[in-house]
Enzyme design. Structure first.
Site, PDB file in Angstrom:
ATOM      1  N   HIS A  60       0.816  -1.209   0.000  1.00  0.00           N
ATOM      2  CA  HIS A  60       0.000   0.000   0.000  1.00  0.00           C
ATOM      3  C   HIS A  60       0.854   1.266   0.000  1.00  0.00           C
ATOM      4  CE1 HIS A  60       0.799   0.690   4.325  1.00  0.00           C
ATOM      5  NE2 HIS A  60       0.714  -0.629   4.430  1.00  0.00           N
ATOM      6  N   ASP A  61       0.393   2.249  -0.747  1.00  0.00           N
ATOM      7  CA  ASP A  61       0.960   3.594  -0.788  1.00  0.00           C
ATOM      8  C   ASP A  61       2.341   3.670  -1.426  1.00  0.00           C
ATOM      9  OD1 ASP A  61      -1.185   5.062   0.793  1.00  0.00           O
ATOM     10  OD2 ASP A  61      -0.583   3.546   2.255  1.00  0.00           O
ATOM     11  N   GLY A  85       5.109  -1.070   2.781  1.00  0.00           N
ATOM     12  CA  GLY A  85       4.296   0.105   2.536  1.00  0.00           C
ATOM     13  C   GLY A  85       5.096   1.390   2.432  1.00  0.00           C
TER      14      GLY A  85
END
Length: 255
Positions: A120-121, A138
């Site tokens: 994520h991200d 992440g």
């Protein structure tokens, strides 16, 4: 557009002209796929996700699934992918979280080999190569034309500069400056990414200046601050790009 009757495509998905969806692929709602993209068998694409043109997503890939983050509570975060990416077998790419920008991004012309994980991200630029089994935690940033060797592991919040290179099995816990080659567990600097510089047409003056900059940063006993004092005034643009990256590092660079 060609959709195999054995595929499952949500009515809320938007597929562009020339998209091919192979048997047993699943495309969920809030997914937009650009023209001439090929979706392989058993691939799963969840949304909100936007995928550009002429991508290839191979079998068993999971693209746009919810983030592997215990804080995630169903917020409508996104994945955005550009054009002409190759996503090989069993790759996993997760959406963002509201604790960051809320978007995981993958640019154009990236070659993502089997079993890679992009968490994520993460923010991935253009023209990168991730060899089999490489994994980003992440919030990682990977700049244009970086190369990750097989089974490289990148700690969360790390940054990899343009044309950075990691050897097979590298474990990276800090930032890698542009043009630098690292390897090991933990990873250590091993010189410039000379092959990458040659392939991308850097001239002899640039390579010579970067070699001297590398020696200043890593081989002459300077602190990072002292090395930056010597590099930031360089007349060479590539050296200044390296220096600006180091100056902006929050985690610190690999030493």
């Amino acid at each position: 557009m060609t959709i195999d009757p054995r595929a499952v495509v949500d009515p809320g998905a938007e597929l562009g002209e020339g998209v091919t969806v192979s048997p047993f692929a699943i495309i969920g709602p809030d997914v937009t796929i650009g023209a001439d993209t090929w979706i392989g068998p058993h691939a799963v694409i969840q949304g909100p996700t936007t995928i550009g043109r002429e991508n290839q997503i191979f079998q068993f890939a999971s693209v746009g699934e919810m983030p592997q983050d215990k804080k995630y509570a169903g917020e409508p975060t996104r994945l955005e992918m550009g054009d002409r990416n190759v996503i090989r077998e069993s790759v996993t790419i997760n959406r963002g979280t509201v604790q960051d920008v809320g978007v995981t991004r993958l640019g154009d012309d990236n070659w993502i080999m089997a079993y890679v994980h992009i968490a994520h991200d993460c923010q991935v630029g253009n023209g990168t190569i991730f060899a089999n089994g490489a994994s980003l935690a992440g919030h990682v940033e990977v700049a244009d034309h970086a190369i990750l060797g097989g089974f490289t592991l990148i700690h969360q919040f790390c940054r990899l500069g343009e044309y950075a290179f990691t050897g097979m099995g590298s474990v990276v816990g800090k930032d890698i400056p542009p043009f630098v080659r690292v390897a090991g567990h933990p990873a250590e600097p091993r010189g410039l990414n000379n092959e990458g510089l040659n392939r991308h047409g850097f001239d002899k003056d640039d390579v010579r200046a970067l070699r001297e900059a590398y020696r200043t940063l890593y081989r002459q006993g300077h602190t990072t601050t002292d090395a930056l004092d010597r590099l930031q005034g360089s007349p060479n643009q590539a050296v200044r790009r390296l220096a600006d990256f180091v100056a902006g590092s929050e985690r610190g660079i690999l030493r």
